[in-house]
Design a protein around this motif. Sequence first.
Motif, PDB file in Angstrom:
ATOM      1  N   GLU A   1      -4.777  -6.740  -1.528  1.00  0.00           N
ATOM      2  CA  GLU A   1      -4.357  -5.572  -2.308  1.00  0.00           C
ATOM      3  C   GLU A   1      -5.227  -4.365  -1.959  1.00  0.00           C
ATOM      4  N   GLU A   2      -6.524  -4.608  -1.869  1.00  0.00           N
ATOM      5  CA  GLU A   2      -7.463  -3.534  -1.533  1.00  0.00           C
ATOM      6  C   GLU A   2      -7.224  -3.022  -0.112  1.00  0.00           C
ATOM      7  N   TYR A   3      -6.986  -3.957   0.822  1.00  0.00           N
ATOM      8  CA  TYR A   3      -6.733  -3.580   2.220  1.00  0.00           C
ATOM      9  C   TYR A   3      -5.500  -2.691   2.337  1.00  0.00           C
ATOM     10  N   TRP A   4      -4.415  -3.103   1.683  1.00  0.00           N
ATOM     11  CA  TRP A   4      -3.170  -2.352   1.811  1.00  0.00           C
ATOM     12  C   TRP A   4      -3.209  -1.033   1.043  1.00  0.00           C
ATOM     13  N   GLU A   5      -3.933  -1.002  -0.071  1.00  0.00           N
ATOM     14  CA  GLU A   5      -4.055   0.254  -0.813  1.00  0.00           C
ATOM     15  C   GLU A   5      -4.709   1.326   0.059  1.00  0.00           C
ATOM     16  N   GLU A   6      -5.739   0.933   0.810  1.00  0.00           N
ATOM     17  CA  GLU A   6      -6.410   1.880   1.698  1.00  0.00           C
ATOM     18  C   GLU A   6      -5.540   2.223   2.902  1.00  0.00           C
ATOM     19  N   LYS A   7      -4.853   1.218   3.433  1.00  0.00           N
ATOM     20  CA  LYS A   7      -4.033   1.439   4.626  1.00  0.00           C
ATOM     21  C   LYS A   7      -2.838   2.344   4.330  1.00  0.00           C
ATOM     22  N   LEU A   8      -2.255   2.185   3.144  1.00  0.00           N
ATOM     23  CA  LEU A   8      -1.093   3.001   2.792  1.00  0.00           C
ATOM     24  C   LEU A   8      -1.438   4.486   2.687  1.00  0.00           C
ATOM     25  N   LYS A   9      -2.721   4.795   2.523  1.00  0.00           N
ATOM     26  CA  LYS A   9      -3.134   6.194   2.436  1.00  0.00           C
ATOM     27  C   LYS A   9      -3.088   6.894   3.791  1.00  0.00           C
ATOM     28  N   ILE A  10      -3.153   6.094   4.876  1.00  0.00           N
ATOM     29  CA  ILE A  10      -3.292   6.710   6.203  1.00  0.00           C
ATOM     30  C   ILE A  10      -2.177   6.356   7.180  1.00  0.00           C
ATOM     31  N   ILE A  11      -1.315   5.390   6.828  1.00  0.00           N
ATOM     32  CA  ILE A  11      -0.315   4.981   7.820  1.00  0.00           C
ATOM     33  C   ILE A  11       0.705   6.095   8.050  1.00  0.00           C
TER      34      ILE A  11
ATOM     35  N   LEU B   1       4.878  -3.321  -0.425  1.00  0.00           N
ATOM     36  CA  LEU B   1       4.495  -2.167   0.389  1.00  0.00           C
ATOM     37  C   LEU B   1       5.654  -1.183   0.503  1.00  0.00           C
ATOM     38  N   LEU B   2       6.844  -1.730   0.773  1.00  0.00           N
ATOM     39  CA  LEU B   2       8.015  -0.862   0.919  1.00  0.00           C
ATOM     40  C   LEU B   2       8.364  -0.182  -0.401  1.00  0.00           C
ATOM     41  N   LYS B   3       8.172  -0.886  -1.503  1.00  0.00           N
ATOM     42  CA  LYS B   3       8.447  -0.286  -2.815  1.00  0.00           C
ATOM     43  C   LYS B   3       7.506   0.884  -3.080  1.00  0.00           C
TER      44      LYS B   3
END
Length: 493
Positions: free
Chosen positions: A244-254, A385-387
């Motif tokens: 959850e932490e990994y994707w929260e950070e990644k979604l900010k920059i993808i 992620l898509l949501k």
Amino acid sequence: MINEIQDLLQLCKDTGITIWVENNKLKYRAEKDKIDNDLLKKLKEEKENIIRHLKENDNKTVLDGFRLTPIQNAYLIGHSSDYELGNINAHYYTEYSCNNIDEKKLQRSINEVIKNNEALRTVIHPSGVQQVISDVPEFELKTVKLDSEATLNEVRKAWYHHRYQLGNWPMFHFQVSKRDNDADILHFSFDCIILDAWSAQKLLFDIFKIYKEETVSWPAFTFREYLQQETSYLKEDKSWAKAEEYWEEKLKIIPECPKLPFKKQLSLIEKPHFNRISYKFTLNETEKLYAKLKKYQFTPSALVCTVFMKVLAYFSSNKNLTVNLTLFNRLPLNREISKVLGDFTNIGLASYFHNENIHFLEEVKMIQQQFWKLIQYRNYDGTRLLKKLSANKLGKAVMPVVFTSMLQGKLEFDEASDFREVYAISQTPQVVLDHQARDDNGGLALSWDYVSDAFDYGELKNMFEIYIEQIKGLIESDCWDTPVFIKENREHS
């Protein structure tokens, strides 16, 4: 009384209400406003009789209903025309050639697999519940006589984008086409809501083994039991919080999805129709490529995905981009899990950042590192992620370009098999381009399934040819340290 109960159950079915028994209790599921007070009152009054009827129905014994996976639910939602690139089911169709198919023998083989796999006796209801039917009628293998290539195309057209009716069995189809002057054809169509690609491949291999009178061992474990155990397993999964932490950070920059030169706005395509463009490398080419991959310690999937994204970036208006990755995730809940058929699909995201100053090897390394992260956090529900990405884009297809790989990096042959795949195509809701990679009896096979209304065919063909040329260049190159430059082929055929 029996007729009254049957009429009541039929009324529920016609109204879109799913009825099932769970732990000796009557359960129902219905879309909003589908069930009125009078019908609800009748169900409560006849509760005991309905439970008894469902349990004693010898002709069609329905096991307890159970939930859909997140991906299955996404496929179900994709049936709706309210979503961009929706109004279709997730579907796969393939054809296998074989000389002088013995239809009776093949039918017995198919029914043996159906009998021993719950996934092939599964019904998906519109309300979002799936049920397994313990006793189904014998599947009858239809056979047609082909007198021309046009007749073959008619059969293909009838099934290659078939939409199965929810709530009905079966959600797959087999058919044989007989030809006098050529090999016969086995047609296989299925709704991907019941099987993922790995399961479908295993299903066919099991049928072919039985057809050759070889022994197949069946798992005692089922997909239904897998989903029941998965919930408790994931509750104890300590990697979930880190994911959850990994994707929260990644979604900010993808970056966003590729902005390709579509000939038609995706939201204006009412019902997507898919076509395929494909290429298969020779055994010699594949061996050379895999030898170099071993030298550089890259996986085939990481290399192919990197080249794919470089080509997308070349034609896209945004050079930094993200694609949707198909993952096949079977949790180790049972030692027989590899034998179980079902839809174990999950999804993830991988991004490409264009930088002319870094070498191609570094680009592949960056993509492969993202793949390792996807494997590390493979239990995380990718549909979340898509949501999140579509929170302010209601109904939009936010990641419509997909990369699907079944590559294992080893050359496998099945010379003993009488069946050879000669045609295949898939379709998926909210997808405009699906890259598929697999090892096909010794050769690397690459294909793009695409929405025909979205692309100018000449431009897409040019993109694909450039993509294949890049991989051919890597096969022939003695050194991958230097960047790979794309040279556009402007000759459209």
